[in-house]
Write an enzyme that holds these catalytic residues in place. Structure first.
Site, short mmCIF file in Angstrom:
data_model
loop_
_atom_site.label_atom_id
_atom_site.label_comp_id
_atom_site.label_asym_id
_atom_site.label_seq_id
_atom_site.Cartn_x
_atom_site.Cartn_y
_atom_site.Cartn_z
N THR A 108 80.55 -9.19 22.33
CA THR A 108 81.73 -8.43 22.74
C THR A 108 81.46 -7.60 23.99
O THR A 108 82.31 -7.51 24.89
CB THR A 108 82.20 -7.51 21.60
OG1 THR A 108 82.61 -8.32 20.49
CG2 THR A 108 83.35 -6.63 22.04
N SER A 118 37.34 -14.44 40.02
CA SER A 118 36.59 -13.47 39.22
C SER A 118 36.31 -12.21 40.02
O SER A 118 36.07 -12.28 41.23
CB SER A 118 35.28 -14.08 38.73
OG SER A 118 34.49 -13.11 38.07
#
Length: 471
Positions: free
Chosen positions: A101, A318
C-alpha cells in the site's frame, strides 16, 4: 524548512513543501526504515507503476469514470515519470507492511501532485485532483501493485538477458580462441581424459544460454495480471469493462503482451509466477557460480596449482604476501550467486505465507526478485569485462599436464584391454614413468599406433576403429 500541511485518517502532518509525495508516503518513510533501499533504486518499478496508473486513467476516461481534464493531467504526469522524471520522489523502503500500500500511495501522491501542477494548482491541494479518488480510481493496491511488479520484472529482464547474452558471446569467443589447446579433463577432481580448453569454455557458454529461454518462458507467465480485480479479485468499484480495457491499455503503453488473468480472485492471492521466475534466477546463479569456481581452480597457483589459465590481474591480493594476486572477480560472482540463492528461499517463504485472498508478503517477493536481477546483471557485466575477456591460456602448462597424466590410458582400452590398461596405469602412477613409455616397452602397441591413438584428433571426439588380433 518550509512545509505544507496535509491530513489523512490518522490526523495531520507537515510535509516538506518541495516534496512531490504526500502524507501517506511520509508515514511510510517514518515507519519502514528497513533496508535503506527505496523504490527509486529500481527504475523499472517506478516506470511500471506510472504505466499502470496511465492505463487506469485511460480506461476510466473511456468509460466516463474520470473527468477528461483530470485524466489528461494524470496521463501527462505518468508519461514524465515513465521517462525518468521525479524518480527520486519514490522514497518508500521496498520492505514494508501493508502488502504494498505504501508503494502504491507513493505513486498516487507523486502523480497527483505533478498533475496538480499541470492544472495550475499547488502541491497538496487534493480537492482539485486526489491521489485516491482520481489517480487510484478503479484500483486497489492489491491489483495495481502486483500488476506493476509483473511488468517491472519483465522490463528489468530485458537488460539482464542482453547482459547474459554478451557474457555468453565472450565465453564462446574464448572457446574459439582456445580450440587448439589440449588439456586434461577432470572428474571428481581427478584426471579423466583429454579435452580442449576450447571445449571447456564452449560448455560454459552453452549452459548459460539454456537459461535465456527459461527466463523468456518465466516472463510469459508474468504477462497474466489481476489488474481490475481491485481488493480481492471481485472487481468491486469498477466498470464491467474496466479490467479488459485497462489491461489492453497497459499492453499498448508498455509494449508487453499483458492479458487479464482468467480468474482474478485466484490471481490476486497466487504468487506462483513469482516463485517460478525466482527459481530460474536461482538456476542461473548456480550455473554462473559453478563457472566461477572452475575458473578459480583452473587458474590456481600460479606455480603450485593447476595453472592452466591466467586470469587478468585486477588488484594486489594481500596486505602481507607480496606478489599475490587473487581471483577477486570470480569470488565476487560466487558471492552474488549465493545472495540470489538465498533470495530465492525468501521468495519461497513469502509466497507460502499468503493467507486467504491476499499475500501481504508481496513486498519481500518484489524486493528480492528485482534485487537479484540487478545483482546478476552487474555480476555478469563485471565477469565479462574484468575476467573472461582477459583470460589467457598457459599452453605449455596444459601440454605438460597432459603428457604427465595417466588419463590418456583410457584411449587405449579398446586396443589393449581394460586389464592391461589398469596395470599400466598403476605402474605409471607409482613409478613416475609415462603411459607412452610403458606401452612401448611392453610392445602392446607399435609406436605408430600409439602416436595415432594418443593424438588430439583421436582423443577429443568419437572415433571408429577395428580391433586387430595381436600375436
Amino acid at each position: 524548512m518550509s512545509t505544507r500541511h496535509e491530513h489523512d485518517l490518522l490526523g495531520d502532518m507537515e510535509i516538506p513543501a518541495d516534496a512531490w509525495y504526500g502524507i501517506q508516503t511520509q508515514r511510510a518513510v517514518d515507519n519502514f526504515a528497513i533496508t535503506g533501499v527505496p523504490i527509486s533504486h529500481f527504475p523499472q518499478l517506478v516506470q511500471a507503476l506510472a504505466m499502470v496508473k496511465m492505463a487506469a486513467a485511460k480506461a476510466n476516461t473511456d468509460l466516463g469514470s474520470l473527468d477528461p481534464l483530470k485524466s489528461q493531467a494524470i496521463i501527462a504526469a505518468c508519461e514524465e515519470i515513465r521517462d525518468g522524471h521525479l524518480h527520486d520522489q519514490f522514497v518508500v523502503d521496498l520492505i514494508q507492511g501493508g502488502a504494498g500500500t505504501s508503494t502504491n500511495m507513493n505513486a498516487n501522491e507523486v502523480i497527483a501532485n505533478l498533475a496538480l501542477e499541470k492544472l495550475g494548482h499547488p502541491k497538496g491541494q487534493y480537492q482539485y485532483l486526489h491521489p485516491n479518488d482520481d489517480v487510484n480510481r478503479s484500483q486497489s493496491t492489491n491489483d495495481a501493485y502486483p500488476s506493476a511488479a509483473c511488468l517491472a520484472i519483465q522490463l528489468a529482464s530485458d537488460p539482464l538477458i542482453e547482459t547474459i547474452k554478451s557474457l555468453i558471446d565472450a565465453l564462446r569467443a574464448k572457446g574459439q580462441e582456445f580450440s587448439d589447446v589440449v588439456k586434461m579433463g577432470r572428474t571428481q577432481m581427478q584426471d579423466a581424459v583429454p579435452m580442449t580448453l576450447g571445449q571447456e569454455f564452449e560448455a560454459f557458454a552453452v549452459t548459460l544460454s539454456e537459461d535465456i529461454d527459461r527466463l523468456g518462458d518465466a516472463c510469459k507467465l508474468l504477462c497474466e495480471i489481476n489488474l481490475g480485480g481491485t481488493a480481492i479479485g471481485t472487481g468491486i468499484n469498477t466498470h464491467p469493462r474496466y479490467a479488459a480495457l485497462a489491461v489492453s491499455y497497459l499492453a499498448e503503453i508498455s509494449g508487453k503482451p499483458m492479458v487479464p488473468a482468467t480468474n482474478l480472485v485466484e490471481a490476486t492471492s497466487d504468487m506462483g509466477a513469482f516463485v517460478l521466475f525466482s527459481g530460474v534466477l536461482r538456476r542461473f546463479a548456480i550455473k554462473l557460480s559453478k563457472i566461477a569456481n572452475d575458473l578459480r581452480l583452473l587458474s590456481s597457483g600460479p606455480r603450485t596449482g593447476f595453472g592452466e589459465i591466467k586470469l587478468p590481474p585486477m588488484q594486489p591480493g594481500s596486505s602481507i604476501m607480496p606478489g599475490k594476486v587473487n581471483p577477486v572477480i570470480p569470488e565476487a560472482v560466487n558471492q552474488t550467486a549465493y545472495q540470489v540463492i538465498a533470495s530465492d528461499l525468501a521468495v519461497t517463504l513469502a509466497a507460502e505465507a499468503g493467507q486467504l485472498q491476499l499475500n501481504a508478503m508481496e513486498p519481500l517477493i518484489i524486493y528480492n526478485l528485482l534485487n537479484s536481477m540487478k545483482m546478476l546483471g552487474s555480476a555478469c557485466s563485471m565477469f565479462e569485462t574484468r575476467c573472461i575477456k582477459g583470460i589467457e591460456a598457459d599452453r605449455e602448462r596444459c601440454a605438460e599436464l597432459v603428457d604427465r597424466s595417466i588419463g590418456c590410458i583410457t584411449a587405449l582400452v579398446p586396443h589393449i584391454g581394460y586389464g592391461n590398461a589398469s596395470r599400466i596405469a598403476q605402474i605409471a602412477l607409482h613409478s613416475g614413468r609415462t603411459v607412452r613409455e610403458l606401452v612401448l616397452s611392453e610392445k602392446l602397441l607399435s609406436e605408430a599406433e600409439l602416436e595415432h591413438l594418443l593424438s588430439p584428433q583421436s582423443m577429443l571426439a568419437p572415433q571408429s576403429f577395428v580391433l586387430e588380433k595381436r600375436s
